[in-house]
Design a protein around this motif. Structure first.
Motif, PDB file in Angstrom:
ATOM      1  N   THR A   1       0.829  -1.203   0.000  1.00 25.48           N
ATOM      2  CA  THR A   1       0.000   0.000   0.000  1.00 25.48           C
ATOM      3  C   THR A   1       0.862   1.251   0.000  1.00 25.48           C
ATOM      4  O   THR A   1       0.499   2.260  -0.604  1.00 25.48           O
ATOM      5  CB  THR A   1      -0.957   0.051   1.207  1.00 25.48           C
ATOM      6  OG1 THR A   1      -0.347  -0.622   2.282  1.00 25.48           O
ATOM      7  CG2 THR A   1      -2.273  -0.595   0.876  1.00 25.48           C
ATOM      8  N   ALA A   2       2.021   1.194   0.657  1.00 24.69           N
ATOM      9  CA  ALA A   2       2.915   2.349   0.622  1.00 24.69           C
ATOM     10  C   ALA A   2       3.382   2.602  -0.812  1.00 24.69           C
ATOM     11  O   ALA A   2       3.392   3.732  -1.290  1.00 24.69           O
ATOM     12  CB  ALA A   2       4.108   2.116   1.540  1.00 24.69           C
ATOM     13  N   ALA A   3       3.755   1.511  -1.509  1.00 26.21           N
ATOM     14  CA  ALA A   3       4.172   1.656  -2.908  1.00 26.21           C
ATOM     15  C   ALA A   3       3.025   2.179  -3.755  1.00 26.21           C
ATOM     16  O   ALA A   3       3.236   2.938  -4.712  1.00 26.21           O
ATOM     17  CB  ALA A   3       4.653   0.315  -3.448  1.00 26.21           C
ATOM     18  N   LEU A   4       1.808   1.793  -3.407  1.00 26.35           N
ATOM     19  CA  LEU A   4       0.637   2.300  -4.119  1.00 26.35           C
ATOM     20  C   LEU A   4       0.555   3.815  -3.965  1.00 26.35           C
ATOM     21  O   LEU A   4       0.272   4.540  -4.919  1.00 26.35           O
ATOM     22  CB  LEU A   4      -0.626   1.648  -3.556  1.00 26.35           C
ATOM     23  CG  LEU A   4      -1.916   1.989  -4.294  1.00 26.35           C
ATOM     24  CD1 LEU A   4      -1.891   1.367  -5.665  1.00 26.35           C
ATOM     25  CD2 LEU A   4      -3.116   1.499  -3.508  1.00 26.35           C
ATOM     26  N   GLY A   5       0.833   4.275  -2.757  1.00 27.77           N
ATOM     27  CA  GLY A   5       0.832   5.721  -2.524  1.00 27.77           C
ATOM     28  C   GLY A   5       1.845   6.425  -3.409  1.00 27.77           C
ATOM     29  O   GLY A   5       1.567   7.457  -4.012  1.00 27.77           O
ATOM     30  N   ARG A   6       3.024   5.847  -3.507  1.00 22.64           N
ATOM     31  CA  ARG A   6       4.062   6.433  -4.343  1.00 22.64           C
ATOM     32  C   ARG A   6       3.633   6.441  -5.808  1.00 22.64           C
ATOM     33  O   ARG A   6       3.781   7.435  -6.517  1.00 22.64           O
ATOM     34  CB  ARG A   6       5.364   5.650  -4.192  1.00 22.64           C
ATOM     35  CG  ARG A   6       6.598   6.486  -4.481  1.00 22.64           C
ATOM     36  CD  ARG A   6       7.854   5.743  -4.139  1.00 22.64           C
ATOM     37  NE  ARG A   6       7.743   5.087  -2.840  1.00 22.64           N
ATOM     38  CZ  ARG A   6       8.166   3.868  -2.575  1.00 22.64           C
ATOM     39  NH1 ARG A   6       8.726   3.166  -3.498  1.00 22.64           N
ATOM     40  NH2 ARG A   6       8.017   3.341  -1.377  1.00 22.64           N
ATOM     41  N   ALA A   7       3.070   5.318  -6.262  1.00 22.24           N
ATOM     42  CA  ALA A   7       2.622   5.232  -7.652  1.00 22.24           C
ATOM     43  C   ALA A   7       1.529   6.261  -7.921  1.00 22.24           C
ATOM     44  O   ALA A   7       1.499   6.899  -8.965  1.00 22.24           O
ATOM     45  CB  ALA A   7       2.110   3.828  -7.951  1.00 22.24           C
ATOM     46  N   PHE A   8       0.624   6.424  -6.953  1.00 22.10           N
ATOM     47  CA  PHE A   8      -0.458   7.383  -7.099  1.00 22.10           C
ATOM     48  C   PHE A   8       0.100   8.791  -7.218  1.00 22.10           C
ATOM     49  O   PHE A   8      -0.333   9.595  -8.053  1.00 22.10           O
ATOM     50  CB  PHE A   8      -1.395   7.261  -5.898  1.00 22.10           C
ATOM     51  CG  PHE A   8      -2.589   8.155  -5.957  1.00 22.10           C
ATOM     52  CD1 PHE A   8      -2.719   9.221  -5.089  1.00 22.10           C
ATOM     53  CD2 PHE A   8      -3.581   7.929  -6.886  1.00 22.10           C
ATOM     54  CE1 PHE A   8      -3.826  10.049  -5.140  1.00 22.10           C
ATOM     55  CE2 PHE A   8      -4.695   8.740  -6.949  1.00 22.10           C
ATOM     56  CZ  PHE A   8      -4.819   9.811  -6.072  1.00 22.10           C
ATOM     57  N   GLY A   9       1.103   9.091  -6.372  1.00 26.25           N
ATOM     58  CA  GLY A   9       1.731  10.406  -6.430  1.00 26.25           C
ATOM     59  C   GLY A   9       2.398  10.648  -7.767  1.00 26.25           C
ATOM     60  O   GLY A   9       2.270  11.723  -8.363  1.00 26.25           O
ATOM     61  N   LEU A  10       3.123   9.636  -8.253  1.00 32.50           N
ATOM     62  CA  LEU A  10       3.780   9.775  -9.545  1.00 32.50           C
ATOM     63  C   LEU A  10       2.768   9.988 -10.658  1.00 32.50           C
ATOM     64  O   LEU A  10       2.974  10.783 -11.571  1.00 32.50           O
ATOM     65  CB  LEU A  10       4.619   8.530  -9.844  1.00 32.50           C
ATOM     66  CG  LEU A  10       5.927   8.411  -9.076  1.00 32.50           C
ATOM     67  CD1 LEU A  10       6.602   7.089  -9.394  1.00 32.50           C
ATOM     68  CD2 LEU A  10       6.843   9.567  -9.420  1.00 32.50           C
ATOM     69  N   ASP A  11       1.666   9.241 -10.584  1.00 27.46           N
ATOM     70  CA  ASP A  11       0.607   9.385 -11.578  1.00 27.46           C
ATOM     71  C   ASP A  11       0.103  10.822 -11.599  1.00 27.46           C
ATOM     72  O   ASP A  11      -0.036  11.434 -12.663  1.00 27.46           O
ATOM     73  CB  ASP A  11      -0.526   8.409 -11.237  1.00 27.46           C
ATOM     74  CG  ASP A  11      -1.699   8.524 -12.183  1.00 27.46           C
ATOM     75  OD1 ASP A  11      -1.475   8.543 -13.407  1.00 27.46           O
ATOM     76  OD2 ASP A  11      -2.837   8.601 -11.712  1.00 27.46           O
TER      77      ASP A  11
END
Lengths: 366, 397
Positions: A249-259
């Protein structure tokens, strides 16, 4: 500020901003400004030095001046010699719209812009991952399903119809998570391991406790039901550790931010965060933590971590040292082997039947 | 209203005073600063470039002036970001949840595109209005009358017409939208007029549209055939992995593919010719008070510029690749990304010099006019500029 007063008039053209009609004018350099007297005008205008601005113009056209505070008025000096004389007499002449106050203001906003960019980066890479790690597992489960599906596609796999194998893996997961209490961010009951047919020997933890195991993993290890079974258990424990540590989920947060950043920078087009996540690795620190927790879980379950060490040795044999240094996404394989305690537990990970089912993998059952 | 046409002398002379060396140096400098500030400098870069190019065009001996500031563009961008961020965040979040259920997934993929389509006309209109209001000549300013809403309505209507006819009616949008912008452009209190007809553009458009449509139809037929074949095959044998090309005769497919490639190339070439024809037609259709215009731009000159730019683009990427490879293999992707960013930013200002020079040199103005009679207009002066245009990357600069 003042300049030596030069009473010799300079021929110029004046535009009053009310019509396009050019008016002949005489310019005189006074003590604290330029005097502009259009032909036939009763009163001359005073353009203070501090307000004078030079408008960009090609050299062969001469000099163009504007005055801060008179937005639409312009003075043109076309004679080359006259223009040069005027420039000499006005040493502090600045380019248009670049008064000191204006430059300071622009510099502040520009610096703010850079700071804002840095802040956004920080939010995307630190803030969002931390915040996302608190999301309840139930919320992210559908996302995890999608990500698991994307990963399967990315690595060229097809879903596997191997219920016996998946049951074996599920049984192992239950044992490893036996005494773990559910929290909002991690519910042991939500852990679901899916088998995907692929030549890639890998496994991946998606958000929501979804874990994907590629059948290529079973080809990497040998056929020994105990030793190699424990090796596979090591990999599964490692992925479950990622899920427990909320790395997905932390990586999801990062991916969301990058998106989001990509969309803002690229005019609306973003990378689908799920796809980004499928291609993101967790980073070396996260991998070390997962290794350590996996080790603890395996030892607690009585299986021991000798299998995990055996797995890394198999990876090293097949893929070499795997040390990409600073830019690598995983710690060096040698380091991971070195961290192992080599404890062989009394229990084995899989029974003989279960191991046969796993090794058969996605091939049609005989 | 002005009486420019009544007395009046010969049409004004328009000249271009830019030089390749100057333009090139400026382009490199601004691109470099933009890249090392990760794009934050680009608003000041755009301003700097506009100031240069505007000032190198002289009308009746008097140069144009651009008096916008980088700060205005930057503030506009910030406002747009504030508006768009929550929207983008919502779209991104929604896409995470879009399952494989086709309807929802497609809908969510389509939302950003629809949003873009809806907001781009707003960006275009407002950017034009800002730029005109910052253009000064002999103390008079440009302005854009009309309204964002008026332009947006037409953009939506004619855009939809284009979509519904699979692109056949696209020239209608070109004519009407350009007409709206040009017809509402003012300089001082002088007005521009525009009277192009949609039918003037149809033949060149059809020459480009027809091969594209045929290629598209062929592709659709191929998909349909493969899909049908695949569905039937899968029903017969669910376990078998189906290959798209199985149902097709290989020789036939090769010929078909080759034919499609030829059609696409033809369509592209004729699309460029269409754009040129459109520019020529629009120039003839434009008037300013009592002046008329015509342009003599040449196809090969334009194509030559774009080919040269493609070469610059490619060379920059290769350089980045080589530099990266020389340092460390792992750093190559980063270098390539920076290289692409650099090339993309550099190419736009570099294209402007030759294109602008060619356009100005081949512009013919006819009619009589007394420019001295032009007076100040009453157009609006927006305070910040082009926020949405910056967010959507509407114009290169």
């Amino acid at each position: 500020m003042s300049a030596p007063a030069d009473p010799t008039p300079i021929e110029a053209v004046y535009f009053d901003g009310r019509s396009a009609r050019p008016q002949r004018a005489a310019l005189r350099v006074r003590a604290d400004g330029l005097e502009v007297r259009p032909e036939g005008a009763a009163v001359a205008m005073h353009w203070p030095f501090a307000a004078l601005e030079r408008v960009e113009a090609p050299a062969d056209v001469g000099l163009r001046l504007a005055c801060d505070g008179r937005p639409d008025e312009r003075v043109a000096v076309t004679g080359r010699a006259d223009a040069e004389r005027l420039v000499q007499a006005l040493p502090r002449l600045r380019r248009a719209r670049t008064s000191r106050a204006e430059m300071r203001r622009a510099a502040k906003w520009f610096a703010g812009g850079l700071a804002g960019l840095a802040l956004l980066g920080l939010v995307a890479f630190e803030g969002l991952p931390r915040a996302f790690a608190y999301l309840p597992m139930g919320w992210v489960a559908p996302i995890g399903d999608n990500v698991a599906r994307q990963i399967g596609l990315v690595f060229g796999g097809r879903a596997c119809a191997a219920p016996a194998a998946e049951a074996a893996l599920a049984g192992l997961a239950e044992r490893l998570l036996d005494k773990v209490e559910p929290t909002t961010a991690f519910d042991p009951a939500a852990v679901a391991i899916r088998l995907v047919e692929s030549r890639v020997p890998n496994a991946f933890a998606a958000p929501g406790g979804r874990i994907v195991v590629f059948s290529g993993l079973f080809d990497l290890v040998g056929d020994d039901a105990v030793l190699d079974g424990d090796a596979i258990a090591g990999v599964v424990a490692h992925e479950i550790a990622h899920a427990r540590l909320r790395h997905p989920t932390a990586a999801l947060g990062r991916a969301f931010g990058l998106d989001l950043l990509a969309r803002l920078a690229g005019g609306g087009a973003g990378a689908n965060a799920g796809l980004v996540l499928a291609n993101l690795a967790y980073g070396r620190e996260a991998e070390r933590e997962a290794d350590a927790l996996a080790r603890a879980m395996l030892i607690d379950a009585g299986i021991g971590d000798a299998g995990l060490v055996r797995f890394f040795e198999a990876v090293e044999r097949r893929f070499g040292a795997q040390d990409g240094g600073y830019l690598s996404t995983h710690p060096a394989t040698a380091e991971r082997i070195g961290q192992g305690l080599g404890v062989a537990g009394p229990e084995r990970a899989f029974g003989d039947d279960e191991w046969l089912a796993l090794k058969a993998g996605c091939a049609p059952a005989g | 209203m002005t009486e420019t046409g009544q007395s009046g002398g010969p049409p004004p002379d328009i000249s271009y005073h830019g030089a390749f060396g100057e333009a090139w140096k400026l382009a490199i400098k601004t691109t470099f600063l933009t890249v090392i500030t990760l794009g934050v400098y680009r608003f000041w870069a755009k301003t700097r470039l506009r100031r240069y190019f505007w000032s190198r065009v002289a009308v009746a001996g008097e140069p144009l002036e651009y008096d916008g500031t980088g700060l205005e563009l930057f503030l506009g961008f910030l406002v747009a970001i504030l508006i768009m961020s929550p929207i983008y965040a919502a779209i991104g979040w929604g896409q995470l949840y879009a399952a494989e259920t086709p309807v929802l997934a497609i809908a969510l993929q389509a939302v950003p595109l629809l949003l873009l389509a809806a907001l781009i006309p707003v960006a275009v209109y407002r950017a034009r209005r800002y730029r005109l209001s910052r253009t000064v000549w002999r103390g008079l300013r440009g302005s854009l009358a009309g309204s964002t809403w008026g332009y947006w309505k037409r953009a939506l209507l004619y855009g939809l017409a284009g979509w519904l006819t699979l692109g056949l009616l696209r020239p209608l949008a070109h004519v009407r939208l350009t007409g709206y912008l040009v017809g509402h452009t003012r300089f001082g209190d002088g007005r521009f007029g525009f009277d192009a007809r949609f039918r003037d553009l149809m033949v060149p458009w059809l020459l480009a549209w027809t091969p594209a449509a045929l290629a598209g139809a062929a592709y659709a037929a191929y998909l349909l055939w493969s899909g049908l074949f695949g569905a039937l095959a899968e029903r017969a044998d669910p376990q078998r992995r189906f290959d798209m090309l199985e149902g097709l005769d290989p020789a036939l497919t090769a010929i078909g593919a080759g034919f499609a490639v030829v059609l696409v190339i033809w369509a592209l070439v004729f699309y460029v010719r269409y754009r040129l024809h459109m520019i020529r037609t629009f120039a003839r259709a434009t008037t300013f008070e009592s002046l008329g215009f015509a342009t003599g731009i040449r196809f090969w000159r334009i194509v030559g510029v774009f080919l040269a730019l493609a070469a610059v683009y490619g060379a920059t990427i290769l350089l980045a690749l080589a530099a990266g490879a020389a340092i460390a293999p792992a750093i190559v992707p980063l270098f390539v990304i920076v290289g692409v960013f650099f090339a993309a930013t550099l190419v736009a200002p570099m294209a402007t010099h030759p294109l602008l020079r060619h356009f100005v040199e081949t512009l013919e103005i006819s009619g009589r006019i007394d420019l001295d009679v032009l007076a100040r207009g009453d157009g609006a002066r927006p305070r910040t500029g082009e926020g949405l245009a910056s967010v959507f990357d509407v114009d290169a600069f």
